[in-house]
Structure formats: C-alpha cells, structure tokens
Design an enzyme around this catalytic site. Sequence first.
Site, PDB file in Angstrom:
ATOM      1  N   ARG A  29       0.831  -1.289  -0.231  1.00 41.20           N
ATOM      2  CA  ARG A  29      -0.085  -0.019  -0.052  1.00 41.20           C
ATOM      3  C   ARG A  29       0.790   1.268   0.003  1.00 41.20           C
ATOM      4  NH1 ARG A  29      -4.916  -1.765   0.048  1.00 41.20           N
ATOM      5  NH2 ARG A  29      -5.323  -3.972   1.234  1.00 41.20           N
ATOM      6  N   ASP A  30       0.606   2.264  -0.875  1.00 40.10           N
ATOM      7  CA  ASP A  30       1.172   3.610  -0.860  1.00 40.10           C
ATOM      8  C   ASP A  30       1.134   4.226   0.507  1.00 40.10           C
ATOM      9  OD1 ASP A  30       1.950   5.457  -3.580  1.00 40.10           O
ATOM     10  OD2 ASP A  30       1.683   6.409  -1.461  1.00 40.10           O
ATOM     11  N   ILE A  31       2.109   4.928   0.941  1.00 45.45           N
ATOM     12  CA  ILE A  31       2.125   5.530   2.047  1.00 45.45           C
ATOM     13  C   ILE A  31       1.394   6.839   2.308  1.00 45.45           C
ATOM     14  CG2 ILE A  31       4.139   7.072   1.928  1.00 45.45           C
ATOM     15  CD1 ILE A  31       5.126   5.887   4.752  1.00 45.45           C
ATOM     16  N   ASN A  87       4.704   6.558 -13.731  1.00 46.14           N
ATOM     17  CA  ASN A  87       5.325   7.590 -13.997  1.00 46.14           C
ATOM     18  C   ASN A  87       6.811   7.512 -14.486  1.00 46.14           C
ATOM     19  OD1 ASN A  87       2.773   9.150 -13.070  1.00 46.14           O
ATOM     20  ND2 ASN A  87       3.324   8.796 -11.249  1.00 46.14           N
ATOM     21  N   VAL A  96      10.323   8.115  -7.027  1.00 42.08           N
ATOM     22  CA  VAL A  96      11.101   6.828  -6.742  1.00 42.08           C
ATOM     23  C   VAL A  96      11.774   6.195  -7.923  1.00 42.08           C
ATOM     24  CG1 VAL A  96      11.318   4.862  -5.582  1.00 42.08           C
ATOM     25  CG2 VAL A  96       9.817   6.578  -4.564  1.00 42.08           C
ATOM     26  N   HIS A 100       7.648   1.234 -10.732  1.00 42.03           N
ATOM     27  CA  HIS A 100       6.379   0.877  -9.987  1.00 42.03           C
ATOM     28  C   HIS A 100       5.201   1.270 -10.460  1.00 42.03           C
ATOM     29  CE1 HIS A 100       7.864   4.890  -8.680  1.00 42.03           C
ATOM     30  NE2 HIS A 100       6.510   5.228  -8.482  1.00 42.03           N
ATOM     31  N   HIS A 102       1.403   1.896 -10.282  1.00 43.48           N
ATOM     32  CA  HIS A 102       0.578   2.373  -9.231  1.00 43.48           C
ATOM     33  C   HIS A 102      -0.975   1.821  -9.855  1.00 43.48           C
ATOM     34  CE1 HIS A 102       2.514   6.221  -7.714  1.00 43.48           C
ATOM     35  NE2 HIS A 102       3.146   5.954  -8.845  1.00 43.48           N
TER      36      HIS A 102
HETATM   37  P1  5GP Z   1       6.110   8.022  -7.993  1.00 45.24           P
HETATM   38  O1  5GP Z   1       5.847   9.479  -7.839  1.00 45.24           O
HETATM   39  O2  5GP Z   1       7.522   8.030  -8.131  1.00 45.24           O
HETATM   40  O3  5GP Z   1       5.244   7.740  -9.116  1.00 45.24           O
HETATM   41  O4  5GP Z   1       5.380   7.319  -6.940  1.00 45.24           O
HETATM   42  C1  5GP Z   1       6.148   7.168  -5.626  1.00 45.24           C
HETATM   43  C2  5GP Z   1       5.272   6.668  -4.736  1.00 45.24           C
HETATM   44  O5  5GP Z   1       5.759   6.025  -3.742  1.00 45.24           O
HETATM   45  C3  5GP Z   1       4.425   7.924  -4.021  1.00 45.24           C
HETATM   46  O6  5GP Z   1       2.840   7.732  -4.214  1.00 45.24           O
HETATM   47  C4  5GP Z   1       4.754   7.662  -2.676  1.00 45.24           C
HETATM   48  O7  5GP Z   1       3.430   8.238  -1.684  1.00 45.24           O
HETATM   49  C5  5GP Z   1       4.967   6.249  -2.387  1.00 45.24           C
HETATM   50  N1  5GP Z   1       6.196   6.230  -1.413  1.00 45.24           N
HETATM   51  C6  5GP Z   1       7.191   6.798  -1.250  1.00 45.24           C
HETATM   52  N2  5GP Z   1       8.208   6.488  -0.181  1.00 45.24           N
HETATM   53  C7  5GP Z   1       7.404   5.323   0.243  1.00 45.24           C
HETATM   54  C8  5GP Z   1       7.322   4.479   1.453  1.00 45.24           C
HETATM   55  O8  5GP Z   1       8.452   4.295   2.181  1.00 45.24           O
HETATM   56  N3  5GP Z   1       6.456   3.445   1.609  1.00 45.24           N
HETATM   57  C9  5GP Z   1       5.452   3.492   0.747  1.00 45.24           C
HETATM   58  N4  5GP Z   1       4.416   2.559   1.111  1.00 45.24           N
HETATM   59  N5  5GP Z   1       5.163   4.066  -0.123  1.00 45.24           N
HETATM   60  C10 5GP Z   1       6.034   5.202  -0.358  1.00 45.24           C
END
Ligand code: 5GP
Length: 113
Positions: A29-31, A87, A96, A100, A102
């Site tokens: 699950r996303d944080i 993304n 990140v 990944h 979503h």
């Molecule tokens: P991006 O913006 O790279 O597409 O998505 C990165 C996602 O990783 C974001 O939605 C963010 O909330 C999530 N995220 C970042 N750090 C962590 C973490 O330590 N744990 C979890 N569960 N999600 C994270």
Amino acid sequence: MSDCIFCKIINGEIPSTSVYQDEQAYAFRDIQPAAPTHILIVPRKHIDSINAMTDNDEQTIGHLFNAARQIATQEGLAENGYRLVINTNAHAGQTVFHIHLHLLGGRQLTKMG
Ligand code: 5GP
Ligand code: ZN
C-alpha cells in the site's frame, strides 16, 4: 541497489503493508494514498524507470500487469474499475527511481492530464 527505498521495502529493511508477492513482484500500500485503494506493484529486480528497461525486461514488466489484475480482483475493484499508472521522469512526477505500477481505485477517478 542499496540506497533504493523500494529495494529496501522488498527486502524488509523498510516496513510496508504487503498485499501480494511472488517470485518476480512485490506489492504494497502506498504511504500517501491518492485514492481509497492505492497499491504499488514493483519488480523484485531493480530497474530505474521505463526509460532504463531493456528488451530482456519485457516479461518482468508485463508480469506487473498480470499481478495488478489479480490484486484488483482481490481488492474488489475489478468490476467497478481501476487505473494503472507508471510515472517516468520529471514531467510525470516520478519520485522513486525503481519502476512501480500504481493501482488506483475505490472511487470515480478524474480525467488525466
Ligand atoms: P512516483 O511519484 O515515483 O510515481 O510514486 C512514488 C510513490 O511512492 C508515491 O505515491 C509515494 O507516496 C510512495 N512512497 C514513497 N515512499 C514510500 C514508502 O516509504 N512507503 C510506501 N508504502 N510508499 C512510499
Ligand atoms: Zn530498487
């Protein structure tokens, strides 16, 4: 990659709420959820972004979508629907740099752009 937060999540160094795992993929699950259900599906193999994938990674990336289908069903999202997003780099807001997928659902999502 020792300094990658998603590699650390996969190997358990950073805790996460796991919803699915197999030999190639890990999902949690996303944080900071952007929808009632917001799950990240990642390959166990570190790949920075779609820009960095190679022809050899085709099966690995395709596998993420097959995992997403199973998770969507498990989470009760299949019938009403859900969105899958990857993304890539700055304009898409990638934060990140470990690929990944979503999975977003649980409410009517707004149009993209
Ligand atoms: P991006 O913006 O790279 O597409 O998505 C990165 C996602 O990783 C974001 O939605 C963010 O909330 C999530 N995220 C970042 N750090 C962590 C973490 O330590 N744990 C979890 N569960 N999600 C994270
Ligand atoms: Zn990584």
